[in-house]
Design an enzyme around this catalytic site. Structure first.
Site, mmCIF file in Angstrom:
data_model
loop_
_atom_site.group_PDB
_atom_site.id
_atom_site.type_symbol
_atom_site.label_atom_id
_atom_site.label_comp_id
_atom_site.label_asym_id
_atom_site.label_seq_id
_atom_site.Cartn_x
_atom_site.Cartn_y
_atom_site.Cartn_z
ATOM 1 N N GLY A 198 0.813 -1.204 0.000
ATOM 2 C CA GLY A 198 0.000 0.000 0.000
ATOM 3 C C GLY A 198 0.849 1.259 0.000
ATOM 4 O O GLY A 198 0.472 2.281 -0.603
ATOM 5 N N ILE A 247 10.329 -15.928 -2.829
ATOM 6 C CA ILE A 247 10.108 -17.045 -1.912
ATOM 7 C C ILE A 247 8.663 -17.069 -1.421
ATOM 8 O O ILE A 247 7.936 -16.073 -1.541
ATOM 9 C CB ILE A 247 11.066 -16.982 -0.703
ATOM 10 N N ASP A 275 6.073 -14.221 3.869
ATOM 11 C CA ASP A 275 4.918 -13.476 4.376
ATOM 12 C C ASP A 275 4.088 -12.857 3.256
ATOM 13 O O ASP A 275 2.855 -12.862 3.319
ATOM 14 C CB ASP A 275 5.385 -12.368 5.334
ATOM 15 N N GLU A 276 4.763 -12.306 2.240
ATOM 16 C CA GLU A 276 4.034 -11.661 1.144
ATOM 17 C C GLU A 276 3.211 -12.678 0.364
ATOM 18 O O GLU A 276 2.094 -12.387 -0.066
ATOM 19 C CB GLU A 276 5.011 -10.935 0.208
ATOM 20 N N LYS A 309 0.242 -13.620 2.506
ATOM 21 C CA LYS A 309 -0.743 -12.530 2.482
ATOM 22 C C LYS A 309 -1.514 -12.523 1.170
ATOM 23 O O LYS A 309 -2.743 -12.331 1.159
ATOM 24 C CB LYS A 309 -0.031 -11.190 2.686
ATOM 25 N N HIS A 356 16.650 -10.357 0.021
ATOM 26 C CA HIS A 356 15.931 -9.596 1.040
ATOM 27 C C HIS A 356 15.999 -10.292 2.394
ATOM 28 O O HIS A 356 16.412 -9.715 3.397
ATOM 29 C CB HIS A 356 14.469 -9.381 0.624
ATOM 30 N N GLU A 367 17.556 -8.854 5.655
ATOM 31 C CA GLU A 367 16.739 -9.027 6.853
ATOM 32 C C GLU A 367 16.612 -10.479 7.312
ATOM 33 O O GLU A 367 15.736 -10.797 8.102
ATOM 34 C CB GLU A 367 15.343 -8.431 6.618
ATOM 35 N N VAL A 380 13.200 -6.842 -8.372
ATOM 36 C CA VAL A 380 13.374 -5.441 -8.741
ATOM 37 C C VAL A 380 14.594 -4.883 -8.022
ATOM 38 O O VAL A 380 14.760 -5.080 -6.814
ATOM 39 C CB VAL A 380 12.127 -4.606 -8.370
ATOM 40 N N HIS A 395 16.396 -1.330 -1.812
ATOM 41 C CA HIS A 395 17.386 -2.161 -1.132
ATOM 42 C C HIS A 395 18.693 -2.240 -1.925
ATOM 43 O O HIS A 395 19.789 -2.152 -1.352
ATOM 44 C CB HIS A 395 16.840 -3.568 -0.906
#
Length: 257
Positions: free
Chosen positions: A45, A85, A88-89, A92, A143, A174, A202, A206
């Site tokens: 968002g 991977i 969490d995304e 979701k 990431h 992370e 992309v 980062h």
């Protein structure tokens, strides 16, 4: 049955990266599935809001994309995430899409890295994308996450360590391996020239800041402080045709949600 494809990305506010990675991947998919409309959604968002406020670019959320697909009369949709991977995304995304299961048949493709075979394919692609001499090491920065799916990065790094005649390692922003893990593990290698590239769909914030900036805690700065000559490649995986071809296979093998 009337079909559509929904390509879902986390998103980026870097317009050049948006064009080179997300747009070009969507166009690649459209060239293969010529009779199937391609829809776009970003899960972030914050990214969607910044694109609108700064550039007046509107990108749908998952809910908004599904509303459009339903309004356009489609009875089946295949979702293909551009994620690396199943973290969490991805969880979701599956949860948000599940709300529409009673209204439309939904299939979903897997992210880029899900098993050992995916790792082997990715390593082969990276070796061809970033050919190096024997006096260099190729370092990929992913990431990372606290999600259990981070284990795929650990497995991938182990496979990199076992490579013959090609020096390659992995670290994450992370997750694990950390920057500190990487520096410890390469401190005694003979190569003192590092080519560093993002293991990310992309090359955005980062890659620009955590990887390639002059900030003292960036990967580039830490490697230089450890005695390495560093060359950074700001290129997302989405710029590679070989990666785009993987998404085609993932769409073809998509399973019902």
């Amino acid at each position: 049955m009337k079909n559509a494809i929904l390509v879902v990305s986390f998103g980026t506010t870097y317009l050049d990266a948006l064009e080179k990675n997300i747009v070009k991947t969507e166009e690649h998919i459209a060239r293969v599935f010529t009779n199937t409309p391609i829809y776009r959604a970003f899960t972030s968002g914050i990214v969607r809001s910044r694109l609108m406020s700064k550039y007046n670019i509107s990108v749908d959320s998952i809910d908004e994309a599904f509303t459009k697909i339903l309004d356009d009369g489609y009875t089946e949709v295949t979702i293909q995430p551009t994620l690396l991977i199943s973290g969490d995304e991805y969880d979701k995304l599956c949860s948000m899409a599940s709300k529409f299961k009673e209204k439309i048949n939904i299939k979903i493709g897997l992210p880029l890295l899900c098993d050992s075979s995916d790792i082997d394919t990715m390593i082969d692609i990276l070796k061809k994308a970033y050919p190096i001499d024997n006096n260099k090491i190729l370092i990929l920065m992913g990431h990372g996450t606290e999600h259990k799916s981070n284990d795929i990065y650990i497995e991938m790094d182990k496979k990199m360590q076992a490579l013959k005649n090609f020096s390659m390692r992995l670290c994450t922003v992370e997750g694990t391996p950390t920057f500190e893990d990487l520096l410890f593990n390469i401190k005694d290698i003979p190569q003192k020239k590092a080519v560093v590239a993002p293991l990310m769909f992309v090359a955005g914030d980062h890659a620009t800041n955590d990887m390639a900036s002059d900030e003292p805690d960036s990967l580039r700065s830490l490697l230089k402080a450890a005695g390495f000559t560093v060359e950074c490649k700001i290129q997302g995986l989405g710029e590679l045709d070989s990666i785009r071809d993987i998404f085609i296979k993932k769409i073809m093998n998509a399973k019902s949600l």
